[in-house]
Design a protein around this motif. Sequence first.
Motif, PDB file in Angstrom:
ATOM      1  N   LEU A 210       0.831  -1.204   0.000  1.00 29.60           N
ATOM      2  CA  LEU A 210       0.000   0.000   0.000  1.00 29.60           C
ATOM      3  C   LEU A 210       0.868   1.257   0.000  1.00 29.60           C
ATOM      4  O   LEU A 210       1.902   1.300   0.674  1.00 29.60           O
ATOM      5  CB  LEU A 210      -0.920   0.002   1.220  1.00 29.60           C
ATOM      6  N   PRO A 211       0.443   2.309  -0.721  1.00 29.00           N
ATOM      7  CA  PRO A 211       1.255   3.533  -0.826  1.00 29.00           C
ATOM      8  C   PRO A 211       1.073   4.491   0.340  1.00 29.00           C
ATOM      9  O   PRO A 211       0.964   5.714   0.155  1.00 29.00           O
ATOM     10  CB  PRO A 211       0.741   4.144  -2.130  1.00 29.00           C
ATOM     11  N   CYS A 212       1.016   3.957   1.561  1.00 32.27           N
ATOM     12  CA  CYS A 212       0.850   4.776   2.762  1.00 32.27           C
ATOM     13  C   CYS A 212       2.176   4.837   3.517  1.00 32.27           C
ATOM     14  O   CYS A 212       2.995   3.916   3.434  1.00 32.27           O
ATOM     15  CB  CYS A 212      -0.222   4.192   3.679  1.00 32.27           C
ATOM     16  N   ALA A 213       2.356   5.897   4.290  1.00 23.36           N
ATOM     17  CA  ALA A 213       3.594   6.026   5.057  1.00 23.36           C
ATOM     18  C   ALA A 213       3.741   4.900   6.070  1.00 23.36           C
ATOM     19  O   ALA A 213       4.848   4.399   6.311  1.00 23.36           O
ATOM     20  CB  ALA A 213       3.626   7.381   5.759  1.00 23.36           C
ATOM     21  N   ALA A 214       2.632   4.484   6.684  1.00 20.31           N
ATOM     22  CA  ALA A 214       2.670   3.411   7.678  1.00 20.31           C
ATOM     23  C   ALA A 214       1.312   2.734   7.728  1.00 20.31           C
ATOM     24  O   ALA A 214       0.277   3.351   7.441  1.00 20.31           O
ATOM     25  CB  ALA A 214       3.028   3.956   9.061  1.00 20.31           C
ATOM     26  N   VAL A 215       1.314   1.457   8.098  1.00 17.57           N
ATOM     27  CA  VAL A 215       0.080   0.681   8.228  1.00 17.57           C
ATOM     28  C   VAL A 215       0.095  -0.013   9.580  1.00 17.57           C
ATOM     29  O   VAL A 215       1.091  -0.645   9.949  1.00 17.57           O
ATOM     30  CB  VAL A 215      -0.060  -0.357   7.098  1.00 17.57           C
ATOM     31  N   VAL A 216      -1.009   0.103  10.309  1.00 16.32           N
ATOM     32  CA  VAL A 216      -1.189  -0.634  11.564  1.00 16.32           C
ATOM     33  C   VAL A 216      -2.411  -1.520  11.372  1.00 16.32           C
ATOM     34  O   VAL A 216      -3.534  -1.024  11.225  1.00 16.32           O
ATOM     35  CB  VAL A 216      -1.398   0.309  12.765  1.00 16.32           C
ATOM     36  N   VAL A 217      -2.204  -2.827  11.338  1.00 16.14           N
ATOM     37  CA  VAL A 217      -3.289  -3.771  11.079  1.00 16.14           C
ATOM     38  C   VAL A 217      -3.785  -4.336  12.401  1.00 16.14           C
ATOM     39  O   VAL A 217      -3.004  -4.928  13.170  1.00 16.14           O
ATOM     40  CB  VAL A 217      -2.820  -4.923  10.161  1.00 16.14           C
ATOM     41  N   THR A 218      -5.068  -4.146  12.689  1.00 12.12           N
ATOM     42  CA  THR A 218      -5.636  -4.724  13.901  1.00 12.12           C
ATOM     43  C   THR A 218      -5.970  -6.185  13.641  1.00 12.12           C
ATOM     44  O   THR A 218      -6.506  -6.542  12.590  1.00 12.12           O
ATOM     45  CB  THR A 218      -6.884  -3.954  14.360  1.00 12.12           C
ATOM     46  N   LEU A 219      -5.644  -7.047  14.622  1.00 14.40           N
ATOM     47  CA  LEU A 219      -5.757  -8.497  14.458  1.00 14.40           C
ATOM     48  C   LEU A 219      -6.703  -9.124  15.471  1.00 14.40           C
ATOM     49  O   LEU A 219      -6.582 -10.302  15.799  1.00 14.40           O
ATOM     50  CB  LEU A 219      -4.367  -9.130  14.588  1.00 14.40           C
ATOM     51  N   GLY A 220      -7.648  -8.344  15.991  1.00 10.20           N
ATOM     52  CA  GLY A 220      -8.587  -8.884  16.963  1.00 10.20           C
ATOM     53  C   GLY A 220      -7.872  -9.364  18.209  1.00 10.20           C
ATOM     54  O   GLY A 220      -7.050  -8.657  18.798  1.00 10.20           O
ATOM     55  N   GLY A 221      -8.141 -10.612  18.595  1.00 10.73           N
ATOM     56  CA  GLY A 221      -7.521 -11.175  19.787  1.00 10.73           C
ATOM     57  C   GLY A 221      -6.025 -11.378  19.687  1.00 10.73           C
ATOM     58  O   GLY A 221      -5.364 -11.665  20.687  1.00 10.73           O
ATOM     59  N   ASP A 222      -5.474 -11.227  18.472  1.00  4.89           N
ATOM     60  CA  ASP A 222      -4.026 -11.362  18.284  1.00  4.89           C
ATOM     61  C   ASP A 222      -3.296 -10.028  18.363  1.00  4.89           C
ATOM     62  O   ASP A 222      -2.086  -9.961  18.119  1.00  4.89           O
ATOM     63  CB  ASP A 222      -3.724 -12.015  16.928  1.00  4.89           C
ATOM     64  N   GLY A 223      -4.006  -8.934  18.676  1.00  4.88           N
ATOM     65  CA  GLY A 223      -3.350  -7.650  18.875  1.00  4.88           C
ATOM     66  C   GLY A 223      -3.282  -6.811  17.620  1.00  4.88           C
ATOM     67  O   GLY A 223      -4.293  -6.586  16.944  1.00  4.88           O
ATOM     68  N   ALA A 224      -2.083  -6.363  17.260  1.00  2.32           N
ATOM     69  CA  ALA A 224      -1.915  -5.489  16.096  1.00  2.32           C
ATOM     70  C   ALA A 224      -0.520  -5.658  15.524  1.00  2.32           C
ATOM     71  O   ALA A 224       0.421  -6.049  16.230  1.00  2.32           O
ATOM     72  CB  ALA A 224      -2.152  -4.034  16.482  1.00  2.32           C
ATOM     73  N   LEU A 225      -0.395  -5.337  14.238  1.00  2.00           N
ATOM     74  CA  LEU A 225       0.891  -5.404  13.549  1.00  2.00           C
ATOM     75  C   LEU A 225       1.220  -4.023  12.997  1.00  2.00           C
ATOM     76  O   LEU A 225       0.424  -3.445  12.253  1.00  2.00           O
ATOM     77  CB  LEU A 225       0.842  -6.417  12.401  1.00  2.00           C
ATOM     78  N   VAL A 226       2.380  -3.501  13.368  1.00  2.00           N
ATOM     79  CA  VAL A 226       2.838  -2.197  12.896  1.00  2.00           C
ATOM     80  C   VAL A 226       3.837  -2.414  11.766  1.00  2.00           C
ATOM     81  O   VAL A 226       4.839  -3.123  11.938  1.00  2.00           O
ATOM     82  CB  VAL A 226       3.506  -1.395  14.034  1.00  2.00           C
ATOM     83  N   VAL A 227       3.551  -1.807  10.607  1.00  2.00           N
ATOM     84  CA  VAL A 227       4.454  -1.881   9.460  1.00  2.00           C
ATOM     85  C   VAL A 227       4.808  -0.445   9.072  1.00  2.00           C
ATOM     86  O   VAL A 227       3.977   0.296   8.542  1.00  2.00           O
ATOM     87  CB  VAL A 227       3.807  -2.621   8.275  1.00  2.00           C
ATOM     88  N   GLU A 228       6.045  -0.069   9.332  1.00  2.37           N
ATOM     89  CA  GLU A 228       6.491   1.307   9.085  1.00  2.37           C
ATOM     90  C   GLU A 228       7.929   1.276   8.586  1.00  2.37           C
ATOM     91  O   GLU A 228       8.846   0.955   9.352  1.00  2.37           O
ATOM     92  CB  GLU A 228       6.394   2.147  10.354  1.00  2.37           C
ATOM     93  N   GLY A 229       8.139   1.578   7.308  1.00  2.00           N
ATOM     94  CA  GLY A 229       9.483   1.498   6.751  1.00  2.00           C
ATOM     95  C   GLY A 229      10.009   0.078   6.872  1.00  2.00           C
ATOM     96  O   GLY A 229       9.360  -0.881   6.461  1.00  2.00           O
TER      97      GLY A 229
END
Length: 315
Positions: A210-229
């Motif tokens: 995705l052409p965004c500066a950063a993506v934070v994907v929420t994973l429900g009971g598994d928390g979240a994943l931060v993708v930045e650079g």
Amino acid sequence: MTGYQPDVIVVGSVNADLRIEVDMLPRPGETIHGGSPAWLSGGKGANQAIALARLGRAVALVGAVGSDQVSADLARQLAAEGVDTGRLATVDGPAGQAVVFVDPSGENSIVVSPGANAAVRPELVRRAHAELAGAKVVLAQLEIPVDAVLAAASATRGTFVLNPAPALPLPPELLRRVDVLVPNRGELAQLCTAALPVTVDEVAALARTLPCAAVVVTLGGDGALVVEGDTVRHLTPPAVTAVDTTGAGDCFCGALADALADGRPLVDAAAFAVRAAALSVTAAGAQASMPTREQVLALTAPTDRHAEDRMGVPK
């Protein structure tokens, strides 16, 4: 809102939610019995604004309600929670409405009728141009027309956060203006026109397209994943007993915007948001379940210990 500059501005929807508890979520063509219906205040924009207000953040909401009594009650509830409603327009017709089915595990299925939210057009958003330009964070979702979201992104001079829910095809022009995109796993798959990612590695790979500066994907009971650079960080939530997941994603987005408004690095902000969202699922309803800052800071979470150390969060 003249002369007053909130830290965060939310541009989004206001709904009346009809919540019904069911033994199981209905399948296509299936009729099931539900419990007693309950009318609650909702809408992603309103939920996220109240999440911010409960955390003590100065927040305003740009959106619209209808001309009926339900709309007046929704606006009054927002103001009572401490949300600035000076840019909340009143238009002819009913408020937005949603029907929310919740099963015993806390999972939900939602149908939304836009109502007054369809009237949130670019010209309405542009009336708040000065406030949008002065905000530290602007937070939007997709329960209002996409061109209004683009108008908000164009006016933002701080950090623009987009929660792409419900998932819709988005113009590249909008995605390029997003500083932090916050989809869940299913919304990420729809945005990327890909199969639903199952593993964390698959989620990270899709987010990088995705052409965004950063993506934070929420994973429900598994928390979240931060993708930045070059950074990919999986943040796991504390163990809680889920009662109702309605509004958990909105709580996450509000808490993330709150931490970003304090200037926290994205991983730290996401770790705080994971805690807040975990607390929100322990109570019924969307807005009623939004936690206070004190409650979030008191929650011990096995998220990312390095992030916790930098946040100064009690262990």
